[in-house]
Design an enzyme around this catalytic site. Structure first.
Site, PDB file in Angstrom:
ATOM      1  N   SER A   3       0.814  -1.205   0.000  1.00 28.02           N
ATOM      2  CA  SER A   3       0.000   0.000   0.000  1.00 28.02           C
ATOM      3  C   SER A   3       0.855   1.267   0.000  1.00 28.02           C
ATOM      4  CB  SER A   3      -0.957  -0.046   1.206  1.00 28.02           C
ATOM      5  OG  SER A   3      -1.929   0.956   1.137  1.00 28.02           O
ATOM      6  N   LYS A  15      -0.527  -4.211  -3.414  1.00 28.85           N
ATOM      7  CA  LYS A  15      -1.813  -3.641  -3.019  1.00 28.85           C
ATOM      8  C   LYS A  15      -1.898  -2.218  -3.560  1.00 28.85           C
ATOM      9  CE  LYS A  15      -4.882  -1.675   0.001  1.00 28.85           C
ATOM     10  NZ  LYS A  15      -5.148  -0.253   0.243  1.00 28.85           N
ATOM     11  N   ASP A  29      10.519   4.865  -9.888  1.00 32.62           N
ATOM     12  CA  ASP A  29      10.148   5.390 -11.206  1.00 32.62           C
ATOM     13  C   ASP A  29      11.006   6.581 -11.614  1.00 32.62           C
ATOM     14  OD1 ASP A  29       8.204   3.472 -11.256  1.00 32.62           O
ATOM     15  OD2 ASP A  29       6.541   4.843 -11.666  1.00 32.62           O
TER      16      ASP A  29
END
Length: 530
Positions: free
Chosen positions: A299, A324, A310
């Protein structure tokens, strides 16, 4: 490794994942009423009609509240694994965990032989101010005698907790002496930062166990101290962190990313796309950064890790995360219960959805970690990879994938040292915890000679005397630890040492001592050139 070993050990490894640490969303509203979007007062639904008929016409007496709860849970089971119903009896504790605080007296306790023992006392908290010490035993709390008959932990909590400023009279046994003490209850923090310290020259280490309302504040306090100590490289440990409030993860990501870089965005069928971007100068926008993850990271942990991966801001070390990528919002219901409903998905800056599939049902979804273990995903790098989802390229050309958690840049296998039946039994029977507490209380003066965890790590060893005492103690639980392999003995001795450090300095002590032999931390230090 046999199935028997697996059944004993894996529940311990995955406990954080399985007890619901990932049911938390980006906007936890404390006082959100049920609105007409969900229920209409004008016309009863079929479920309510059935409940009314059962209540009025059923042959035997029955609690319709229990039926209603079961009906709600059955409805939610057809949605996704993270939309959940929270009964009123559980809601207070869950909300306290999110808030990062509760009102009480500030101790950790355990119940041995029907007697409540004080394990640790919060430094500067109400109990320390009243004079409680580790090793004290409760005889009375208020007017209630609490020794000599069975009580569970929840009953004890109900007696000890109360409104800030209220007082509770307790009778304690210290050695053979009775003590009457008055404790004034206060606000007790539930820390989300387990440890923050300089692990090597110019290298800091921070471990977060969840993302509560206080996490960003705790993180910044730790970072300020590390900056004063000259930190230039950082290890951020998110292993076992099942998530929490997404906004807290966003705030921390902002401290690592420059400009107005996108951190995460959320979108759902009834929720417009909402972007979260870096918006201020961060405290650590330059300097080497390592993020540690494992199958228990989920999460909000995946949001933070995904943003840093990224943008090529951090090197990610460990094992693939839980997967999740759903956002929940909490709605408090009229009877004191709550509905935590999935309202959106979150996406990393490159557009990755981290959510793993749940189309085969909740049971299959929850067993995915066990399947991952059996398929070698925790033991070798190739099986750990998630390469079936959509592929993306980072600015530096690194290939990353969506659809099933975040795959690390550097894989570290699960350390299976100590995963034998006998070592597992030391935990399932709490033999090791009970021994550490009792030995610590009996030898407290010796432990107090150590000023800090670093000095303890260098100056304290599990010698033959301690090991023999532990072997005799374990034998009472029918565990013959002298039959352990040499590797298991070394693992258990290191864990004993870490737990002694926790007994004296709480989680900070545990991790500062345990990290010395932690394979993933060692790999991170190697990557940083330490």
């Amino acid at each position: 490794m046999g199935n028997n070993k697996l059944k004993l050990w894996l529940p311990l490894i995955f406990s954080i994942v399985m007890i619901g640490g990932m049911f938390l969303g980006y906007k936890m509203k404390e006082k959100m009423p049920v609105t007409a979007r969900f229920f209409s007062a004008e016309r009863k639904g079929t479920v309510q009609e059935v409940l009314d008929l059962i209540s009025k016409r059923y042959v035997d007496p029955i609690k319709t509240d229990t039926l209603a709860d079961a009906a709600i849970e059955e409805m939610l089971s057809h949605l996704d694994p993270h939309s959940i119903f929270i009964p009123s009896s559980d809601l207070q504790e869950i909300n306290e965990d999110l808030a990062g605080k509760f009102e009480g007296i500030g101790i950790e306790f355990n119940i041995f032989n029907d007697t409540i023992n004080v394990l640790t006392v919060l430094k500067g908290g109400p109990s320390e101010n009243a004079g409680l010490q580790p090793g004290d035993k409760f005889l009375k709390i208020g007017d209630s005698a609490v020794t000599g008959h069975r009580m569970d932990a929840n009953q004890v909590k109900q007696l000890l907790r109360g409104l800030r400023g209220s007082k509770v009279q307790v009778t304690m046994l210290r050695g053979k002496e009775k003590k009457e003490l008055t404790i004034t209850r206060g606000i007790i923090p539930l820390y989300s930062l387990d440890a923050g310290y300089m692990i090597a020259p110019a290298t800091g280490y921070i471990r977060l166990n969840k993302f509560s309302e206080t996490t960003y504040e705790e993180f910044m306090e730790a970072m300020q101290k590390l900056k004063e100590d000259g930190v230039q490289k950082l290890i951020l440990d998110l292993r076992g962190n099942g998530g929490g409030i997404l906004q807290e993860a966003v705030e921390i990501a902002d401290e690592f990313l420059d400009g107005n870089k996108l951190i995460v965005y959320t979108q759902g069928n009834h929720i417009k796309k909402q972007e979260f971007r870096a918006r201020r100068e961060g405290i650590f926008e330059e300097g080497k950064l390592i993020v540690l993850i494992d199958e228990g990271s989920a999460s909000a942990s995946e949001v933070l890790t995904g943003a840093l991966q990224d943008w090529d801001r951090a090197e990610v070390i460990g094992r693939r995360t839980f997967g999740k990528g759903l956002v929940q919002e909490q709605y408090n219901l009229n009877d004191g219960s709550a509905l935590r409903l999935t309202i959106a998905r979150y996406y990393t800056p490159l557009g990755r959805s981290i959510q793993k599939p749940y189309d085969k049902g909740i049971e299959s979804y929850n067993e995915e970690l066990y399947d991952r273990y059996h398929n070698g995903g925790m033991m070798n790098a190739d099986s750990n990879k998630m390469s079936t989802g959509q592929a993306y390229h980072t600015p530096n050309g690194k290939l990353v994938y969506g659809g099933g958690g975040i795959t690390p840049d550097v894989f570290v296998a699960m350390d299976t040292t100590g995963i034998s039946n006998k070592v597992a039994q030391l935990y399932t029977k709490n033999t090791i915890g009970n021994f550490v507490y009792r030995y610590y209380v009996d030898n407290m003066d010796h432990f107090k000679l150590f000023a800090n965890p670093a000095g303890f790590e260098k100056g304290f060893d599990i010698n033959n005397s301690i090991w023999n005492a532990f072997a005799a103690f374990a034998l009472q639980d029918s565990i013959k630890i002298n039959m352990l392999s040499e590797a298991d003995k070394q693992f258990t001795a290191r864990r004993l040492k870490s737990l002694f450090a926790r007994q004296q300095w709480r989680n900070e002590g545990f991790y500062e001592v345990n990290n010395v032999n932690d394979p993933m931390v060692i790999k991170a230090l190697e990557a940083l050139g330490e």
